[in-house]
Design a protein around this motif. Structure first.
Motif, PDB file in Angstrom:
ATOM      1  N   ALA A 136       0.828  -1.203   0.000  1.00  0.00           N
ATOM      2  CA  ALA A 136       0.000   0.000   0.000  1.00  0.00           C
ATOM      3  C   ALA A 136       0.861   1.251   0.000  1.00  0.00           C
ATOM      4  O   ALA A 136       0.563   2.234  -0.668  1.00  0.00           O
ATOM      5  N   GLN A 137       1.965   1.181   0.778  1.00  0.00           N
ATOM      6  CA  GLN A 137       2.852   2.337   0.840  1.00  0.00           C
ATOM      7  C   GLN A 137       3.611   2.524  -0.469  1.00  0.00           C
ATOM      8  O   GLN A 137       3.920   3.644  -0.869  1.00  0.00           O
ATOM      9  N   ALA A 138       3.927   1.385  -1.163  1.00  0.00           N
ATOM     10  CA  ALA A 138       4.736   1.449  -2.372  1.00  0.00           C
ATOM     11  C   ALA A 138       3.936   1.950  -3.567  1.00  0.00           C
ATOM     12  O   ALA A 138       4.466   2.632  -4.438  1.00  0.00           O
ATOM     13  N   ALA A 139       2.658   1.596  -3.642  1.00  0.00           N
ATOM     14  CA  ALA A 139       1.843   1.957  -4.790  1.00  0.00           C
ATOM     15  C   ALA A 139       1.567   3.457  -4.806  1.00  0.00           C
ATOM     16  O   ALA A 139       1.337   4.072  -3.770  1.00  0.00           O
ATOM     17  N   ALA A 140       1.613   4.028  -5.987  1.00  0.00           N
ATOM     18  CA  ALA A 140       1.304   5.454  -6.125  1.00  0.00           C
ATOM     19  C   ALA A 140      -0.161   5.689  -5.783  1.00  0.00           C
ATOM     20  O   ALA A 140      -1.032   4.894  -6.137  1.00  0.00           O
ATOM     21  N   LEU A 141      -0.420   6.773  -5.073  1.00  0.00           N
ATOM     22  CA  LEU A 141      -1.785   7.153  -4.727  1.00  0.00           C
ATOM     23  C   LEU A 141      -2.308   8.075  -5.821  1.00  0.00           C
ATOM     24  O   LEU A 141      -1.835   9.203  -5.977  1.00  0.00           O
ATOM     25  N   ARG A 142      -3.279   7.597  -6.577  1.00  0.00           N
ATOM     26  CA  ARG A 142      -3.817   8.353  -7.709  1.00  0.00           C
ATOM     27  C   ARG A 142      -4.966   9.239  -7.228  1.00  0.00           C
ATOM     28  O   ARG A 142      -5.983   8.737  -6.766  1.00  0.00           O
ATOM     29  N   VAL A 143      -4.794  10.552  -7.369  1.00  0.00           N
ATOM     30  CA  VAL A 143      -5.808  11.494  -6.897  1.00  0.00           C
ATOM     31  C   VAL A 143      -6.232  12.407  -8.046  1.00  0.00           C
ATOM     32  O   VAL A 143      -5.409  13.133  -8.606  1.00  0.00           O
ATOM     33  N   ALA A 144      -7.512  12.370  -8.386  1.00  0.00           N
ATOM     34  CA  ALA A 144      -8.059  13.245  -9.417  1.00  0.00           C
ATOM     35  C   ALA A 144      -8.364  14.604  -8.803  1.00  0.00           C
ATOM     36  O   ALA A 144      -8.926  14.693  -7.708  1.00  0.00           O
ATOM     37  N   ALA A 145      -7.976  15.680  -9.503  1.00  0.00           N
ATOM     38  CA  ALA A 145      -8.128  17.018  -8.936  1.00  0.00           C
ATOM     39  C   ALA A 145      -8.285  18.047 -10.046  1.00  0.00           C
ATOM     40  O   ALA A 145      -7.725  17.900 -11.136  1.00  0.00           O
ATOM     41  N   ASP A 146      -9.053  19.111  -9.754  1.00  0.00           N
ATOM     42  CA  ASP A 146      -9.093  20.261 -10.649  1.00  0.00           C
ATOM     43  C   ASP A 146      -7.709  20.903 -10.675  1.00  0.00           C
ATOM     44  O   ASP A 146      -6.999  20.911  -9.660  1.00  0.00           O
ATOM     45  N   PRO A 147      -7.311  21.460 -11.836  1.00  0.00           N
ATOM     46  CA  PRO A 147      -5.963  22.039 -11.935  1.00  0.00           C
ATOM     47  C   PRO A 147      -5.663  23.117 -10.896  1.00  0.00           C
ATOM     48  O   PRO A 147      -4.573  23.149 -10.325  1.00  0.00           O
ATOM     49  N   VAL A 148      -6.657  24.014 -10.673  1.00  0.00           N
ATOM     50  CA  VAL A 148      -6.486  25.123  -9.725  1.00  0.00           C
ATOM     51  C   VAL A 148      -7.683  25.166  -8.787  1.00  0.00           C
ATOM     52  O   VAL A 148      -8.824  25.126  -9.248  1.00  0.00           O
ATOM     53  N   PRO A 149      -7.465  25.213  -7.481  1.00  0.00           N
ATOM     54  CA  PRO A 149      -6.179  25.165  -6.772  1.00  0.00           C
ATOM     55  C   PRO A 149      -5.773  23.764  -6.354  1.00  0.00           C
ATOM     56  O   PRO A 149      -4.683  23.577  -5.819  1.00  0.00           O
ATOM     57  N   HIS A 150      -6.655  22.801  -6.576  1.00  0.00           N
ATOM     58  CA  HIS A 150      -6.493  21.477  -5.981  1.00  0.00           C
ATOM     59  C   HIS A 150      -5.197  20.782  -6.392  1.00  0.00           C
ATOM     60  O   HIS A 150      -4.439  20.293  -5.541  1.00  0.00           O
ATOM     61  N   ALA A 151      -4.938  20.704  -7.712  1.00  0.00           N
ATOM     62  CA  ALA A 151      -3.713  20.049  -8.170  1.00  0.00           C
ATOM     63  C   ALA A 151      -2.479  20.816  -7.709  1.00  0.00           C
ATOM     64  O   ALA A 151      -1.444  20.209  -7.393  1.00  0.00           O
ATOM     65  N   GLU A 152      -2.581  22.149  -7.650  1.00  0.00           N
ATOM     66  CA  GLU A 152      -1.447  22.946  -7.164  1.00  0.00           C
ATOM     67  C   GLU A 152      -1.141  22.622  -5.705  1.00  0.00           C
ATOM     68  O   GLU A 152       0.034  22.528  -5.315  1.00  0.00           O
ATOM     69  N   LEU A 192      -1.866  19.787  -4.163  1.00  0.00           N
ATOM     70  CA  LEU A 192      -1.323  18.424  -4.129  1.00  0.00           C
ATOM     71  C   LEU A 192       0.137  18.398  -4.589  1.00  0.00           C
ATOM     72  O   LEU A 192       0.957  17.664  -4.025  1.00  0.00           O
ATOM     73  N   ASN A 193       0.467  19.183  -5.591  1.00  0.00           N
ATOM     74  CA  ASN A 193       1.857  19.231  -6.058  1.00  0.00           C
ATOM     75  C   ASN A 193       2.771  19.838  -4.998  1.00  0.00           C
ATOM     76  O   ASN A 193       3.950  19.464  -4.899  1.00  0.00           O
ATOM     77  N   TYR A 194       2.236  20.755  -4.206  1.00  0.00           N
ATOM     78  CA  TYR A 194       3.008  21.289  -3.078  1.00  0.00           C
ATOM     79  C   TYR A 194       3.263  20.186  -2.051  1.00  0.00           C
ATOM     80  O   TYR A 194       4.375  20.069  -1.512  1.00  0.00           O
ATOM     81  N   ILE A 195       2.251  19.361  -1.802  1.00  0.00           N
ATOM     82  CA  ILE A 195       2.413  18.251  -0.854  1.00  0.00           C
ATOM     83  C   ILE A 195       3.464  17.264  -1.357  1.00  0.00           C
ATOM     84  O   ILE A 195       4.232  16.695  -0.563  1.00  0.00           O
ATOM     85  N   LYS A 196       3.525  17.068  -2.669  1.00  0.00           N
ATOM     86  CA  LYS A 196       4.552  16.181  -3.228  1.00  0.00           C
ATOM     87  C   LYS A 196       5.954  16.674  -2.855  1.00  0.00           C
ATOM     88  O   LYS A 196       6.868  15.874  -2.646  1.00  0.00           O
ATOM     89  N   LYS A 197       6.124  17.987  -2.749  1.00  0.00           N
ATOM     90  CA  LYS A 197       7.422  18.561  -2.409  1.00  0.00           C
ATOM     91  C   LYS A 197       7.754  18.400  -0.919  1.00  0.00           C
ATOM     92  O   LYS A 197       8.890  18.128  -0.555  1.00  0.00           O
ATOM     93  N   ILE A 198       6.734  18.594  -0.069  1.00  0.00           N
ATOM     94  CA  ILE A 198       7.014  18.566   1.373  1.00  0.00           C
ATOM     95  C   ILE A 198       6.903  17.164   1.975  1.00  0.00           C
ATOM     96  O   ILE A 198       7.366  16.930   3.090  1.00  0.00           O
ATOM     97  N   ASP A 199       6.284  16.231   1.241  1.00  0.00           N
ATOM     98  CA  ASP A 199       6.129  14.862   1.744  1.00  0.00           C
ATOM     99  C   ASP A 199       6.466  13.874   0.626  1.00  0.00           C
ATOM    100  O   ASP A 199       5.596  13.164   0.120  1.00  0.00           O
ATOM    101  N   PRO A 200       7.732  13.825   0.208  1.00  0.00           N
ATOM    102  CA  PRO A 200       8.104  12.984  -0.933  1.00  0.00           C
ATOM    103  C   PRO A 200       7.918  11.492  -0.693  1.00  0.00           C
ATOM    104  O   PRO A 200       7.804  10.726  -1.655  1.00  0.00           O
ATOM    105  N   LYS A 201       7.861  11.069   0.567  1.00  0.00           N
ATOM    106  CA  LYS A 201       7.673   9.642   0.833  1.00  0.00           C
ATOM    107  C   LYS A 201       6.271   9.179   0.457  1.00  0.00           C
ATOM    108  O   LYS A 201       6.038   7.988   0.223  1.00  0.00           O
TER     109      LYS A 201
END
Length: 268
Positions: free
Chosen positions: A22-38, A40-49
């Protein structure tokens, strides 16, 4: 006893492998480009694990259908009243994993700078889906442009339609349009009621450009992280929910959107 010990060890190993998988598999999250995907992309930076795969929604895509079909593991774009309507329409039950932010609905115009200069018989573009149509009518009422039937007192529990307008002193003409298309109608209508995310995508700043803006206080339209019930306790969902409601992400939202997107919590 040895057989029991081996059995218990096997169970423990299976649980450990399942957790690791579960930890290894990518978590696929559907999101509107703004602001939701933005966000989420910020979270990718602060929580790379947390291996996030952000699936940006295109016009016409139904993120709840994607979730129901297992094409994504979660979505982040909607509020609870809209989700409830979707559950009825799809015959599905989803799970709310986190309550994240509010995008105040706004009234915009390319033709007028205030409501006082709005002429009689003006055309007002509003969202054509049931929940956001009702939300738009409540906002028009809050700005003194119309008055709804007296039974419509709580936008969280009652949904109004144009037929429920009891008083319309300027004889406004309500034009229902698909939400993503409304910003494009600004040159063709007198007023447009636009969802916060679509306003941001169109280059508008709700806190500055809106003639009237929905109050964030006691607002029932907070945007949420949604998943399927069987994934509600998935460690990846739990981790994302924790990130989305963290002080660090709240600070990012406040700085990035300057009052056009408002984190629900925390305030510190």
């Amino acid at each position: 006893m040895k057989h029991a010990a081996f059995a218990l060890a096997g169970v423990a190993l299976s649980l450990s492998l399942a957790w690791s998988s579960a930890q290894a598999a990518a978590l696929r999250v559907a999101a509107d480009p703004v602001p939701h995907a933005e966000i989420l992309n910020y979270i990718k930076k602060i929580d790379p694990k947390l291996d996030l795969q952000v699936v940006e929604l295109t016009s016409g895509a139904n993120a709840n259908e994607l979730l129901a079909n297992g094409d994504v593991d979660a979505n982040y774009f909607q509020h609870v009243p809209y989700l409830k309507d979707q559950e009825k329409a799809l015959g599905k039950t989803f799970a709310v994993a986190a309550t994240v932010h509010i995008e105040p609905l706004g009234i915009y115009s390319h033709k007028y700078k205030d409501f006082k200069s709005l002429p009689n018989n003006a055309t007002v573009a509003v969202p054509n889906n049931a929940t956001n149509l009702s939300r738009a009518l409540f906002l028009l009422q809050a700005q003194g442009l119309i008055k709804l039937n007296s039974k419509f007192t709580d936008p969280a529990t009652t949904q109004a339609t144009p037929k429920d307008i009891a008083d319309n002193p300027k004889h406004l003409k309500i034009l229902e349009i698909e939400s993503p298309q409304i910003p494009r109608s600004l040159d063709d209508v007198d007023l447009a009621v636009i969802n916060g995310n679509y306003a941001l995508e169109a280059g508008l700043t709700p806190a500055k450009d809106a003639l009237g803006l929905e109050s964030a206080s006691h607002n029932p339209y907070a945007n949420i992280l949604v998943t399927n019930p069987q994934l509600a306790n998935d460690p990846r969902i739990k981790e994302l929910a924790k990130d989305l409601t963290s002080p660090q992400v709240a600070a990012f939202i406040r700085k990035q959107y300057n009052g056009s997107v408002i984190p629900v919590a925390p305030q510190s």
